[in-house]
Every structure is written in C-alpha cells, then in structure tokens.
Design a protein around this motif. Structure first.
Motif, PDB file in Angstrom:
ATOM      1  N   PRO A 176       0.844  -1.204   0.000  1.00  0.00           N
ATOM      2  CA  PRO A 176       0.000   0.000   0.000  1.00  0.00           C
ATOM      3  C   PRO A 176       0.878   1.252   0.000  1.00  0.00           C
ATOM      4  O   PRO A 176       2.065   1.203   0.334  1.00  0.00           O
ATOM      5  CB  PRO A 176      -0.793  -0.131   1.312  1.00  0.00           C
ATOM      6  N   PRO A 177       0.312   2.384  -0.393  1.00  0.00           N
ATOM      7  CA  PRO A 177       1.092   3.636  -0.337  1.00  0.00           C
ATOM      8  C   PRO A 177       1.574   3.920   1.077  1.00  0.00           C
ATOM      9  O   PRO A 177       1.036   3.416   2.072  1.00  0.00           O
ATOM     10  CB  PRO A 177       0.085   4.691  -0.821  1.00  0.00           C
ATOM     11  N   LEU A 178       2.616   4.731   1.178  1.00  0.00           N
ATOM     12  CA  LEU A 178       3.203   5.034   2.480  1.00  0.00           C
ATOM     13  C   LEU A 178       2.198   5.659   3.431  1.00  0.00           C
ATOM     14  O   LEU A 178       2.168   5.367   4.622  1.00  0.00           O
ATOM     15  CB  LEU A 178       4.410   5.964   2.292  1.00  0.00           C
ATOM     16  N   GLU A 179       1.321   6.544   2.893  1.00  0.00           N
ATOM     17  CA  GLU A 179       0.344   7.194   3.766  1.00  0.00           C
ATOM     18  C   GLU A 179      -0.631   6.176   4.341  1.00  0.00           C
ATOM     19  O   GLU A 179      -0.955   6.187   5.525  1.00  0.00           O
ATOM     20  CB  GLU A 179      -0.416   8.268   2.984  1.00  0.00           C
ATOM     21  N   GLU A 180      -1.086   5.254   3.472  1.00  0.00           N
ATOM     22  CA  GLU A 180      -2.042   4.255   3.939  1.00  0.00           C
ATOM     23  C   GLU A 180      -1.376   3.289   4.909  1.00  0.00           C
ATOM     24  O   GLU A 180      -1.978   2.851   5.894  1.00  0.00           O
ATOM     25  CB  GLU A 180      -2.610   3.496   2.734  1.00  0.00           C
TER      26      GLU A 180
END
Length: 454
Positions: free
Chosen positions: A447-451
């Motif tokens: 998943p993306p870093l933010e998620e």
C-alpha cells in the motif's frame, strides 16, 4: 486467433474451392458417360454412311481391292466428335483412320485426354461391319470417342467454372472488406476480453456507433464492474479470514503458553525435586522420577515447537528480517541423508512491509521451505526477499526433484499459498528450474506510504 476478415475470406475460399472441385469432377463424369453412352448410335450412323458410299462406288466383286474414303463423315464430324478406324477383313490391313472434330484442340486438352480415356466408364469403343452390296462383309469399323476433343471440351468448361469461382471470391472479398469496416471495433472487444482474462478488471469498452456493438459494450462493462466488485469482496473476505486465523493462532499460542506452558514448567520442576529426593532416600524410585523429568522436558520442547508454528515469537519480538533468519536456520530433516541447507538474501527495507502483511510473508517463506523438503527432498534452498516502494518479491529456489507440483493442488501447500497470495492481490508463479529443482516466486503489492502509516 485469426482476424475476423481473414477467417471469413479463408472459409469462403475453401467452400468455393470445394464446390469448384465438385463441379469439375461432375463435369468429368458427365463427359465420360456421354462419350460412352452415345458411342453405339454414332458407330451405327458412321457404318451406314460408309456402307452406302461403298455400295455406290464398288460392286460385290471388288472385295479385295477396296478403298474407303472418310469424306462422307465430314458433315457428321462437324456435329459430333469421334475417331474412326476401318480395317480390311481379309488382308487385315488398315483402310482408313481419322479423328473428326470441328473445334481445334489446345495443349491442355491433349494433356487431359489420356486421363479421360483411363477413367472411362464401360466400353470405350463400338465395332460395326463394313459391307458391300448384298451384305457381303468387307471389313470392320471401329468408332471411339475423340478424347482430344473431349479433353478440350473439359478444359473449356473448367475455365468457365474457374471464372465463376474467381468472380465469386471477388464478391466475397468485397463483402468481407465491408463487414470488416463495419465490425472494426471487434478488435477492441477482443483486446478488452484478453485484458479481462489476464486479470485486469479495470478494463472498459467505449460506446460504439453501431447499436449492436454499443449493446455488447454496455453488457461487457457491467459484467466487468460486477466481476471487479465480486472479486474485491471475495478478496476482502479471504483477507479477513486469514487475519482471523492468524489472530486465533496468536490467541491459542498465548493461552497455551500461559496455561499449559506454565503447568508443564511447574511439573518439570516438581519432577526434578522428586528425582533429587528419590536419589537421597528412595533409590528404587529414581528411574521413574528421571523418566517423569525427561517426559516433561520433551513435552515442553514440543509445546515450544507448536507455539512457534502457531505464532513465531521472533516475528513479534525482533521483526521480520530476524524472524526469517531464524526460520531459515531451523534444521529440516530430509528423506535422504542430511538436512536442508538454506540461505537468505534480503534486498531493501523490510520495515516498508506493513505489520498485517509480515506474517503472510513469513508463512509464504515457511511453506516454500517445507515444500522443498517434504515434496522435493531438496538438499539446498535459497530464499530471496526484495522490497521496493511498490511491492515485495519473494523467491524460493531449491534443487529438489519435484514431480507434478507445477499447478497449485491440495497436498503440496501451494493451494493455500495461492489463496493467501490472491487475497493479498499478488501473483504466484511456480516453475521448474534447469537442470533440476523448482522456483517459487511471489509478488505482493504494497500500500502507499500514507495508507501503511495509518
């Protein structure tokens, strides 16, 4: 897959060729039948004409020296093609011979003549008597088909059939071009189906100008959307089941450790005390006390292995990299002599992998090593873990002798691994290695870093 236009043209051309060959064979049969069927009547007419001419020119006493010109047959030869041969009855010599036909014969007709003659149906000649006045026999008249002329006739008919066939093929090609122009969006439909078959559930078709194709595109888009939604729900359900299973394993491991582990530890301590006291005052109880101590110790070791399988303690205490190092270092007995020797290579930062996914990475490596020993009896294995910003790649390569495990099937652990990987949105590839062994490759999206931070 053949292009629609090409497939249509080839099919029509094949049908046209088949029809053309059938008609050509039919023409051959008709000519052969006509040549043999009309031969008796032609021979009778030829005999009548020659006998009448011979009766006008000779008498009954000219039986020896007679001449038979074939000029009376000229008018007949302009209407019917045939060959005639007149033989003398007494001297057995040839009196006249000729093939009559009004049409010239080409080289193609001469080449077809022997073939027609070879396959002729029935008797290919008719014999009649050459007679003088008062019915005196003077010779024989042999009439045969003019095969050269029939070959020329067959060739001309074949040319007509070929012309019709070429015209028909030209019409078909023109129609195919028109159909291809109208159905050009079919290529887009086929490409979209190929992408959908490959797992790209985001593919959609644009609205087409043709109403039929527009209806197909709408149905396709609805099907793809429904399939994507179903797959997403199924993936979430499978992922949730995996999480529940891991949570249940963790809970069970904790309860076993807290209750049974402590009880076995206390029992082992009591067994040691009993063993010590028996050695001091009751030597006859010493063997039983030692056996109780050993059995309790073995139970503790077995419990530790069960707890490690249920939930590897190193994964929670030291992280994924150290847990994998410990996993690879564990001894694994082979069916043959010796243990499996495994190595681990890590490329990238394993901290990029979310906590919820680390246990799945651990399980995949664990199942890969187990499969290498249990079903391949491998002596060496190499585990490689690569982490990037977008994905994590796992590769387990061994030198075992795997048979029939290229497809995930129950009993080899690959089916459960395939379900796990599918739930995580990844891909699984199992392929043999050269000169031997098997390569198991898994790719999981991150998943993306933010998620991941949330």
């Amino acid at each position: 897959m053949l292009h629609l236009r090409r497939a249509l043209i080839w099919r029509i051309v094949l049908i046209a060729v088949a029809v053309l060959l059938s008609l050509a064979a039919w023409e051959v049969r008709v000519l052969r039948q006509a040549a043999t069927a009309e031969l008796p009547a032609t021979a009778s007419l030829v005999a009548q004409l020659l006998n009448d001419d011979l009766a006008r020119r000779t008498s009954s006493f000219d039986r020896i020296d007679i001449e038979v010109p074939l000029t009376p047959l000229d008018r007949l030869g302009r209407r019917i093609s045939f060959c005639v041969e007149v033989q003398h009855l007494m001297r057995e010599r040839l009196l006249a011979q000729s093939c009559l036909s009004e049409e010239p014969v080409s080289e193609a007709g001469r080449l077809l003549a022997p073939w027609l003659r070879t396959g002729a149906i029935g008797t290919a000649q008719a014999t009649r008597l050459l007679q003088l006045q008062a019915g005196i026999r003077a010779g024989t008249i042999v009439v045969t088909p003019n095969w050269d002329s029939l070959g020329q006739m067959l060739w001309e008919r074949w040319l007509v059939l070929g012309g019709f066939a070429l015209g028909f093929v030209g019409v078909v090609v023109a129609v195919a071009l028109l159909v291809d122009r109208s159905l050009r969006p079919a290529n887009e439909v086929l490409a979209a189906l190929a992408r959908l078959e490959g797992g790209d559930l985001s593919v959609r078709l644009p609205p087409f100008a043709l109403s039929e194709l527009r209806s197909i595109a709408g149905s396709f888009n609805r099907l793809a959307a429904r399939w994507a939604a179903t797959t997403a729900r199924q993936r979430l359900l499978t992922e949730r089941l995996l999480q529940v299973r891991e949570e249940e394993r963790r809970r069970l491991a904790r309860e076993l450790h807290d209750e049974m582990g402590q009880s076995l530890a206390a029992l082992w301590a009591e067994a040691e005390v009993v063993s010590t006291l028996a050695g001091q005052s009751l030597p006859q109880l010493q063997p039983s006390a030692d056996a109780m101590s050993r059995t309790t110790e073995h139970l503790l070791e077995g419990l530790q292995r069960v707890l490690s399988d249920l939930r590897p303690p190193a994964l929670d205490r030291f992280g994924l990299a150290q847990a994998l190092q410990a996993l690879v270092a564990q001894p694994r007995r082979r069916a043959a002599q010796g243990d499996l020797h495994a190595t681990l290579e890590i490329d990238g930062d394993t901290e990029r992998i979310p906590d919820s996914m680390r246990v799945h990475v651990y399980r995949i490596v664990q199942e890969g090593l187990t499969n290498a020993v249990r079903h391949g009896d491998a002596a060496q294995a190499r585990v490689r873990l690569a982490c990037t910003e977008q994905q994590v790649s796992i590769e387990v390569t061994d030198n075992g002798s795997h048979v029939g495990v290229a497809v995930p099937v129950p009993g080899h652990g690959l089916l459960g691994m395939s379900e796990r990987v599918s739930a995580l949105g990844g891909t699984l590839d199992v392929a043999p290695c050269q000169p031997g062994g098997m390569r198991l490759a898994v790719t999981l999206p991150l998943p993306p870093l933010e998620e991941a931070a949330r």
